[in-house]
Write a protein that holds these residues in place. Structure first.
Motif, PDB file in Angstrom:
ATOM      1  N   SER A   3       9.348 -10.424   7.944  1.00  0.00           N
ATOM      2  CA  SER A   3       8.805  -9.071   7.951  1.00  0.00           C
ATOM      3  C   SER A   3       9.870  -8.075   7.527  1.00  0.00           C
ATOM      4  CB  SER A   3       8.286  -8.721   9.345  1.00  0.00           C
ATOM      5  OG  SER A   3       7.184  -9.519   9.683  1.00  0.00           O
ATOM      6  N   HIS A   4       9.414  -6.992   6.922  1.00  0.00           N
ATOM      7  CA  HIS A   4      10.333  -5.982   6.413  1.00  0.00           C
ATOM      8  C   HIS A   4       9.828  -4.601   6.807  1.00  0.00           C
ATOM      9  CE1 HIS A   4      12.396  -8.896   3.704  1.00  0.00           C
ATOM     10  NE2 HIS A   4      11.229  -9.501   3.788  1.00  0.00           N
ATOM     11  N   GLY A   5      10.739  -3.712   7.164  1.00  0.00           N
ATOM     12  CA  GLY A   5      10.369  -2.363   7.544  1.00  0.00           C
ATOM     13  C   GLY A   5      10.178  -1.467   6.339  1.00  0.00           C
ATOM     14  N   LEU A   6       9.410  -0.400   6.530  1.00  0.00           N
ATOM     15  CA  LEU A   6       9.114   0.567   5.466  1.00  0.00           C
ATOM     16  C   LEU A   6       9.574   1.937   5.914  1.00  0.00           C
ATOM     17  CD1 LEU A   6       7.600   1.498   2.824  1.00  0.00           C
ATOM     18  CD2 LEU A   6       5.569   1.730   4.280  1.00  0.00           C
ATOM     19  N   ASP A   7      10.221   2.675   5.011  1.00  0.00           N
ATOM     20  CA  ASP A   7      10.707   4.015   5.326  1.00  0.00           C
ATOM     21  C   ASP A   7      10.250   4.983   4.240  1.00  0.00           C
ATOM     22  OD1 ASP A   7      12.136   5.852   6.931  1.00  0.00           O
ATOM     23  OD2 ASP A   7      13.828   5.763   5.552  1.00  0.00           O
ATOM     24  N   ILE A   8       9.436   5.949   4.624  1.00  0.00           N
ATOM     25  CA  ILE A   8       8.945   6.985   3.720  1.00  0.00           C
ATOM     26  C   ILE A   8       9.612   8.286   4.123  1.00  0.00           C
ATOM     27  CG2 ILE A   8       6.905   8.254   2.935  1.00  0.00           C
ATOM     28  CD1 ILE A   8       5.247   5.773   3.770  1.00  0.00           C
ATOM     29  N   GLN A   9      10.324   8.893   3.183  1.00  0.00           N
ATOM     30  CA  GLN A   9      11.100  10.091   3.498  1.00  0.00           C
ATOM     31  C   GLN A   9      10.704  11.274   2.615  1.00  0.00           C
ATOM     32  OE1 GLN A   9      13.330  10.865   5.857  1.00  0.00           O
ATOM     33  NE2 GLN A   9      13.113   8.852   6.819  1.00  0.00           N
ATOM     34  N   SER A  10      10.167  12.312   3.242  1.00  0.00           N
ATOM     35  CA  SER A  10       9.932  13.624   2.610  1.00  0.00           C
ATOM     36  C   SER A  10       9.161  13.520   1.301  1.00  0.00           C
ATOM     37  CB  SER A  10      11.266  14.340   2.369  1.00  0.00           C
ATOM     38  OG  SER A  10      11.977  14.494   3.574  1.00  0.00           O
ATOM     39  N   VAL A  11       8.083  12.756   1.301  1.00  0.00           N
ATOM     40  CA  VAL A  11       7.296  12.550   0.085  1.00  0.00           C
ATOM     41  C   VAL A  11       6.279  13.677  -0.089  1.00  0.00           C
ATOM     42  CG1 VAL A  11       5.474  11.108  -0.939  1.00  0.00           C
ATOM     43  CG2 VAL A  11       7.570  10.065  -0.085  1.00  0.00           C
ATOM     44  N   ALA A  30       9.417  -3.397  11.099  1.00  0.00           N
ATOM     45  CA  ALA A  30       9.118  -4.729  10.586  1.00  0.00           C
ATOM     46  C   ALA A  30       8.071  -5.414  11.454  1.00  0.00           C
ATOM     47  CB  ALA A  30      10.396  -5.572  10.535  1.00  0.00           C
ATOM     48  N   GLY A  31       7.022  -5.940  10.816  1.00  0.00           N
ATOM     49  CA  GLY A  31       5.966  -6.637  11.531  1.00  0.00           C
ATOM     50  C   GLY A  31       4.920  -5.744  12.148  1.00  0.00           C
ATOM     51  N   GLU A  32       5.036  -4.436  11.971  1.00  0.00           N
ATOM     52  CA  GLU A  32       4.122  -3.486  12.610  1.00  0.00           C
ATOM     53  C   GLU A  32       2.875  -3.278  11.754  1.00  0.00           C
ATOM     54  OE1 GLU A  32       4.620   0.734  15.014  1.00  0.00           O
ATOM     55  OE2 GLU A  32       5.789   0.417  13.202  1.00  0.00           O
ATOM     56  N   PHE A  33       1.754  -3.007  12.409  1.00  0.00           N
ATOM     57  CA  PHE A  33       0.503  -2.660  11.744  1.00  0.00           C
ATOM     58  C   PHE A  33       0.282  -1.163  11.980  1.00  0.00           C
ATOM     59  CE2 PHE A  33      -3.551  -4.633  10.160  1.00  0.00           C
ATOM     60  CZ  PHE A  33      -4.227  -3.451   9.918  1.00  0.00           C
ATOM     61  N   VAL A  34       0.442  -0.376  10.911  1.00  0.00           N
ATOM     62  CA  VAL A  34       0.290   1.076  10.986  1.00  0.00           C
ATOM     63  C   VAL A  34      -0.888   1.499  10.118  1.00  0.00           C
ATOM     64  CG1 VAL A  34       1.317   3.282  10.289  1.00  0.00           C
ATOM     65  CG2 VAL A  34       2.664   1.622  11.580  1.00  0.00           C
ATOM     66  N   THR A  35      -1.726   2.370  10.671  1.00  0.00           N
ATOM     67  CA  THR A  35      -2.892   2.872   9.948  1.00  0.00           C
ATOM     68  C   THR A  35      -2.709   4.334   9.593  1.00  0.00           C
ATOM     69  OG1 THR A  35      -4.444   1.296  10.928  1.00  0.00           O
ATOM     70  CG2 THR A  35      -5.359   3.362  10.137  1.00  0.00           C
ATOM     71  N   LEU A  36      -3.067   4.675   8.347  1.00  0.00           N
ATOM     72  CA  LEU A  36      -3.172   6.060   7.916  1.00  0.00           C
ATOM     73  C   LEU A  36      -4.628   6.461   8.096  1.00  0.00           C
ATOM     74  CD1 LEU A  36      -1.130   5.850   4.574  1.00  0.00           C
ATOM     75  CD2 LEU A  36      -0.275   6.367   6.866  1.00  0.00           C
ATOM     76  N   GLY A  60      10.948  13.148  -2.655  1.00  0.00           N
ATOM     77  CA  GLY A  60      11.001  12.144  -1.599  1.00  0.00           C
ATOM     78  C   GLY A  60      11.347  10.758  -2.105  1.00  0.00           C
ATOM     79  N   SER A  61      11.425   9.815  -1.163  1.00  0.00           N
ATOM     80  CA  SER A  61      11.842   8.462  -1.512  1.00  0.00           C
ATOM     81  C   SER A  61      11.130   7.441  -0.630  1.00  0.00           C
ATOM     82  CB  SER A  61      13.355   8.300  -1.354  1.00  0.00           C
ATOM     83  OG  SER A  61      13.730   8.496   0.003  1.00  0.00           O
ATOM     84  N   ILE A  62      11.074   6.203  -1.149  1.00  0.00           N
ATOM     85  CA  ILE A  62      10.471   5.071  -0.451  1.00  0.00           C
ATOM     86  C   ILE A  62      11.515   3.973  -0.336  1.00  0.00           C
ATOM     87  CG2 ILE A  62       8.586   3.387  -0.414  1.00  0.00           C
ATOM     88  CD1 ILE A  62       7.573   6.220  -0.339  1.00  0.00           C
ATOM     89  N   GLY A  63      11.657   3.401   0.865  1.00  0.00           N
ATOM     90  CA  GLY A  63      12.607   2.310   1.045  1.00  0.00           C
ATOM     91  C   GLY A  63      12.001   1.172   1.840  1.00  0.00           C
ATOM     92  N   ILE A  64      12.451  -0.027   1.543  1.00  0.00           N
ATOM     93  CA  ILE A  64      12.091  -1.224   2.309  1.00  0.00           C
ATOM     94  C   ILE A  64      13.380  -1.849   2.807  1.00  0.00           C
ATOM     95  CG2 ILE A  64      11.082  -3.544   2.221  1.00  0.00           C
ATOM     96  CD1 ILE A  64       9.061  -2.548   0.240  1.00  0.00           C
ATOM     97  N   GLN A 173       6.559  -8.698   1.085  1.00  0.00           N
ATOM     98  CA  GLN A 173       7.315  -8.013   2.122  1.00  0.00           C
ATOM     99  C   GLN A 173       6.433  -7.038   2.890  1.00  0.00           C
ATOM    100  OE1 GLN A 173      10.792  -6.141   0.450  1.00  0.00           O
ATOM    101  NE2 GLN A 173      11.334  -7.904  -0.788  1.00  0.00           N
ATOM    102  N   LEU A 174       5.388  -6.539   2.225  1.00  0.00           N
ATOM    103  CA  LEU A 174       4.581  -5.476   2.806  1.00  0.00           C
ATOM    104  C   LEU A 174       3.149  -5.593   2.308  1.00  0.00           C
ATOM    105  CD1 LEU A 174       4.530  -2.670   4.324  1.00  0.00           C
ATOM    106  CD2 LEU A 174       5.070  -1.638   2.104  1.00  0.00           C
ATOM    107  N   PHE A 175       2.179  -5.494   3.237  1.00  0.00           N
ATOM    108  CA  PHE A 175       0.761  -5.455   2.890  1.00  0.00           C
ATOM    109  C   PHE A 175       0.296  -4.008   2.868  1.00  0.00           C
ATOM    110  CE2 PHE A 175       0.465  -9.932   4.086  1.00  0.00           C
ATOM    111  CZ  PHE A 175      -0.468 -10.396   3.173  1.00  0.00           C
ATOM    112  N   LEU A 176      -0.414  -3.637   1.803  1.00  0.00           N
ATOM    113  CA  LEU A 176      -1.064  -2.339   1.717  1.00  0.00           C
ATOM    114  C   LEU A 176      -2.559  -2.576   1.586  1.00  0.00           C
ATOM    115  CD1 LEU A 176       1.314  -0.639  -0.896  1.00  0.00           C
ATOM    116  CD2 LEU A 176       1.504  -0.608   1.600  1.00  0.00           C
ATOM    117  N   MET A 177      -3.355  -1.966   2.469  1.00  0.00           N
ATOM    118  CA  MET A 177      -4.804  -2.173   2.456  1.00  0.00           C
ATOM    119  C   MET A 177      -5.502  -0.813   2.401  1.00  0.00           C
ATOM    120  SD  MET A 177      -5.477  -5.274   5.142  1.00  0.00           S
ATOM    121  CE  MET A 177      -4.778  -6.914   4.862  1.00  0.00           C
ATOM    122  N   ASP A 178      -6.250  -0.581   1.317  1.00  0.00           N
ATOM    123  CA  ASP A 178      -6.919   0.701   1.116  1.00  0.00           C
ATOM    124  C   ASP A 178      -8.414   0.569   1.428  1.00  0.00           C
ATOM    125  OD1 ASP A 178      -7.538   3.266   0.480  1.00  0.00           O
ATOM    126  OD2 ASP A 178      -7.139   3.094  -1.665  1.00  0.00           O
TER     127      ASP A 178
END
Length: 383
Positions: A3-11, A30-36, A60-64, A173-178
């Motif tokens: 699992s890998h963590g995701l960091d979204i900064q000032s987008v 890492a390993g977390e299930f987060v919903t928008l 802004g920036s996106i990091g894994i 590394q990361l699942f995105l579900m729309d």
């Protein structure tokens, strides 16, 4: 699967004159299930596409895992995207759809040719490896017997599993579900919701999930980011959002189908005045403005008229829905359209125009000052 963590900064993101996202920051463990979670047009799908690299942020920036992916091509981000419409190739079988990302990534153009491709040096072992991973993934999703079928021969739920399988087979590394459940009927949505929860628990992949369905978000998520107008209003565990919404708009969105709201003057000594009665509310400390008292239908009861501390009301109508009923009442002091949820058996003794009284659970009511958020000490707001 690692699992890998995701960091979204000032987008931030604009389309023409419309600001779709405004200074969004969000960290997913890492390993977390987060919903928008948010209404249509709030920017949640745009944020998902920015993480995938399908859209570029204005700022802004996106990091894994502390590694910037801002300038990494979508195919190299280690991200798998499950779309609302599944985006399956209609002319390919389920097997071929699941295998497609591996075939494109691991075989050369010549090795992908039918018949002769498998005979080229190194191709046979890659084909064997792809076959093993596709069948293992299909078995995990319980669609092993459907691999020979094309999407047109599959049900909505089966197509959804194929789309998830195509994402899962890459070990991303990361699942995105729309909104992957949006096109399913109500019964199948609940079933597939359970399947997604089971799959996440089994593989432990970091997941960013988009929905406008509050029940879906609560059932699946470790944490939920509530988005309105391109901004994160609150980011917290589902039970905390339910218990402690930060403002009235979040409270309304998270309460279906009714939220009771009463205008009140400035609280005095931890109490608000409604219809001449003083009602204790837990979070009025320090409030210096008038505001609104809000409470859910299930957080109030109907009691005998004249009970101390209860608001005199008149029953207007009753809606039965199985074991529960929604009783619509008007305050005798003026406010109309309040709703109380009680047991259907209890409601059977009520009649329209009957005089009764409303008792609010003060520990589960909220005071929202006009023009501001609740007084939440040590509780989560936006992150």
């Amino acid at each position: 699967m690692a699992s890998h963590g995701l960091d979204i900064q000032s987008v931030s993101k604009r389309f023409g004159d419309v600001e779709v996202l405004s200074d969004i920051s969000l960290s997913v463990r890492a390993g977390e299930f987060v919903t928008l979670l948010g209404p249509s047009g709030c920017g949640k799908s745009t944020l998902l596409r920015i993480v995938a690299g399908l859209e570029h942020p204005d700022t802004g920036s996106i990091g894994i895992d502390d590694r910037s992916i801002d300038h990494v091509a979508p195919k190299d981000r280690g991200v798998a995207f499950v779309f609302q419409n599944y985006a399956l190739y209609p002319h390919l079988t389920a097997y071929q759809n699941i295998a497609a990302p591996l075939v494109m990534r691991e075989l050369t153009a010549m090795q992908r040719l039918p018949f002769i491709g498998r005979r080229l040096p190194g191709a046979a072992s890659v084909h064997v490896s792809i076959d093993e991973r596709v069948r293992k993934t299909a078995d995990k999703l319980q669609i092993g017997s459907l691999l020979h079928r094309r999407p047109g021969e599959l049900s909505g739920g089966q197509r959804q599993r194929v789309a998830v399988g195509r994402a899962l087979v890459r070990a991303p590394q990361l699942f995105l579900m729309d909104e992957p459940l949006a096109n399913l009927d109500a019964g199948l949505r609940i079933h597939m919701r359970s399947e997604i929860a089971r799959l996440h628990q089994e593989i432990g992949a970091t997941t960013l999930f988009v929905t406008h369905d509050q029940a879906e978000a609560a059932a699946l998520s470790d944490r939920v980011a509530v988005i309105f107008g391109g901004r994160i209003r609150q980011f917290a565990a589902p039970q905390e959002l339910y218990r402690d919404p930060v403002d009235l708009e979040v409270a309304r969105f998270l309460t279906q189908p009714f939220l009771n709201v009463l205008e009140t003057p400035v609280p005095i000594a931890g109490r608000v005045t409604i219809g001449g009665l003083h009602v204790a509310v837990r979070d009025t400390e320090g409030a210096a403005k008038p505001g609104k008292l809000a409470f859910r239908p299930e957080h109030a009861t109907l009691v005998a008229a004249g009970k101390p501390g209860a608001l005199p009301v008149i029953v207007k109508r009753i809606e039965h829905s199985g074991t529960d009923a929604h009783v619509f009442v008007d305050l005798q002091a003026g406010a109309t359209g309040l709703v109380v949820r009680i047991a259907s058996e209890e409601a059977s003794s009520l009649r329209p125009d009957a005089a009764t009284a409303l008792l609010i659970d003060s520990e589960r009511a909220w005071f929202f000052p006009n023009g501001g958020a609740r007084h939440l000490v040590g509780r989560a707001r936006a992150a």
